[in-house]
Design an enzyme around this catalytic site. Structure first.
Site, PDB file in Angstrom:
ATOM      1  N   GLU A  90       0.825  -1.211   0.000  1.00  0.00           N
ATOM      2  CA  GLU A  90       0.000   0.000   0.000  1.00  0.00           C
ATOM      3  C   GLU A  90       0.856   1.257   0.000  1.00  0.00           C
ATOM      4  O   GLU A  90       0.427   2.305  -0.456  1.00  0.00           O
ATOM      5  CB  GLU A  90      -0.925   0.013   1.236  1.00  0.00           C
ATOM      6  N   HIS A 148       8.022 -26.803  -0.783  1.00  0.00           N
ATOM      7  CA  HIS A 148       7.327 -27.909  -1.443  1.00  0.00           C
ATOM      8  C   HIS A 148       6.182 -27.390  -2.307  1.00  0.00           C
ATOM      9  O   HIS A 148       5.298 -28.146  -2.691  1.00  0.00           O
ATOM     10  CB  HIS A 148       6.824 -28.904  -0.396  1.00  0.00           C
ATOM     11  N   LYS A 167     -13.655  -0.124  -4.273  1.00  0.00           N
ATOM     12  CA  LYS A 167     -14.817   0.227  -3.450  1.00  0.00           C
ATOM     13  C   LYS A 167     -15.905   0.844  -4.323  1.00  0.00           C
ATOM     14  O   LYS A 167     -17.081   0.526  -4.177  1.00  0.00           O
ATOM     15  CB  LYS A 167     -14.423   1.212  -2.345  1.00  0.00           C
TER      16      LYS A 167
END
Ligand code: PA5
Length: 446
Positions: free
Chosen positions: A287, A308, A421
């Site tokens: 951010e 793995h 948003k």
């Protein structure tokens, strides 16, 4: 200084002259940050939080934590992003990811909610809490973030059903803006105990405020020690000279590597209880830096599990990765590998300490990754305790502040977070988004 920076794994990737060359830029970035002349300077109060933290605020948090511990077995912490990840990271770091199962008498179990929109997750959290007494710490700086606001409705309703309106309000602790916002207003009108997120501290830099400290204290973490570690770091990381300041070295290394085409950083650990350090760090870095089509993409790896899975990619995939390993010098718990008669070829490890095997594996993997073309550096903490946590938090916060200014972006805003948003609110027909709702409806019809 208990946190150390090890750059020996960068030898093949960064020349000595490059460290010298970046010194002037580092000094400039450091000056901008400390003199508050850089962009976003009004959100840099985290820089002096540890040394300016008041006795009154500390006592208020400790008293609230004691009250929570007396009234409830469980604290539900409702928040997302910067209002969630710091506390979760801290709990795992100091107490381990098994805290809720190994909880001591005086401590609270801590469950996190409001960090997704999953009904299943919400319902299962409520199911796990069951009939245990619980209190709620609802954390939202804006007070209007969808995920925590919705989760709070469910938990508040349950509190009222169990304890009545008055009893419920006595079990709600709101951490939010000091003057405005929906949560601030509700806390005032309903009489919830309130904690303030300072104006000059953005969400992802807020772990050393009540945002992180109240859940930590309720879980039994010594928050005075967390603040003491951060305060020591604040004092120790003053130097503008790369040679004397590990946080600056880390910021410089990232910038030099970026310019050489290494655009993805992996924060790796060898302790499952550090997984959320990676999650917190990803928000802090991503951010802060990911702007103007620039910035290092932050990812994380949990070893040896991820050897793995993504280990193959790290060893031989696209060569634009570098790795920062968080190392713990002294593991909190150790175990001796039992001597058995199993015929699996691993008898040579019997009788040895598991910590030695873990540390040796870490060394081997670092060498293999360096040989595979992955620059490798390490941030080392002496031990996973509250003090070291405070120092480590400050280390990464300072580094990203400097790093953001090296990228010539504003490290303290997050304009991109608004884009999703707008789309979500328009699709959910939120009042005020009518035009965008119509535009999305037409687009989806096509
Ligand atoms: O760093 C940030 O500011 C964000 O990630 C916020 O912490 C997150 O969006 C939650 O916001 P709020 O605390 O306003 O609910």
């Amino acid at each position: 200084m208990t946190v150390a920076f090890d750059r020996s794994g960068l030898e093949h990737f960064i020349q000595d002259s490059e460290w010298t060359d970046i010194q002037t830029q580092i000094e400039h970035a450091d000056q901008q940050l400390r003199a508050k002349t850089g962009v976003g300077a009004r959100y840099t109060d985290w820089l002096h939080l540890p040394s300016t933290f008041t006795e009154a605020e500390l006592t208020a948090i400790q008293h609230a934590a004691q009250r929570i511990q007396q009234q409830s077995r469980v604290l539900v912490v409702i928040g997302i992003g910067g209002s969630y990840l710091g506390a979760k990271m801290a709990l795992d770091f100091v107490k381990s990811k098994w805290h809720n199962d190994l909880v001591q008498d005086q401590e609270c179990k801590v469950y996190f909610a409001g960090n997704s929109l999953s009904a299943a997750d919400l319902k299962r959290t409520m199911q796990v809490i069951g009939k245990q007494d619980f209190s709620v710490n609802v954390i939202s700086k804006s007070g209007t973030t969808t995920e925590p606001a919705l989760a709070f409705r469910f938990f508040r309703k349950e509190l009222v059903a169990r304890y009545g309106e008055v009893g419920a309000n006595q079990r709600i602790y709101a951490t939010t803006d000091g003057e405005r916002g929906a949560l601030h207003d509700e806390a005032l009108s309903e009489g919830y105990e309130r904690f303030v997120i300072p104006d000059g501290v953005g969400g992802r830099f807020s772990v050393l405020t009540a945002v992180g400290l109240l859940p930590m204290a309720a879980a039994g973490i010594d928050i005075e020690q967390v603040l003491a570690g951060a305060k020591e770091a604040e004092g120790d990381y003053q130097s503008k000279q790369l040679a004397d300041n590990p946080a600056l070295q880390y910021a410089a290394a990232r910038r030099i590597l970026y310019d050489k085409g290494y655009h993805t950083e992996i924060l790796a650990n060898w302790e499952p209880s550090l997984q959320y350090l990676g999650e917190w760090w990803k928000q802090l870095m991503g951010e802060s830096e990911g702007k103007n089509q620039k910035g290092i993409y932050p990812s994380s790896a949990n070893y040896s599990t991820d050897l793995h899975s993504i280990g193959q990619y790290i060893q031989e995939g696209r060569r634009d990765l570098f790795e920062t390993v968080v190392r713990v010098e002294q593991e909190q718990v150790d175990a001796t590998v039992p001597v058995t008669n199993q015929q699996d070829g691993l008898a040579y490890l019997e009788g040895r300490q598991l910590s030695t095997v873990n540390q040796t594996a870490a060394l081997g993997v670092a060498l293999a990754h360096i040989d595979g073309g992955v620059p490798n550096m390490a941030v080392t903490v002496a031990i996973q305790d509250a003090f070291n946590l405070g120092e480590l938090i400050y280390f990464f916060e300072l580094a990203v502040g400097i790093s953001g200014y090296l990228f010539a972006i504003n490290p303290f805003n997050q304009p991109g977070v608004e884009a999703y948003k707008t789309a979500m609110f328009a699709l959910l027909n939120k009042p005020g988004y009518e035009a965008a709702s119509r535009a999305y409806a037409q687009r989806l019809q096509k």
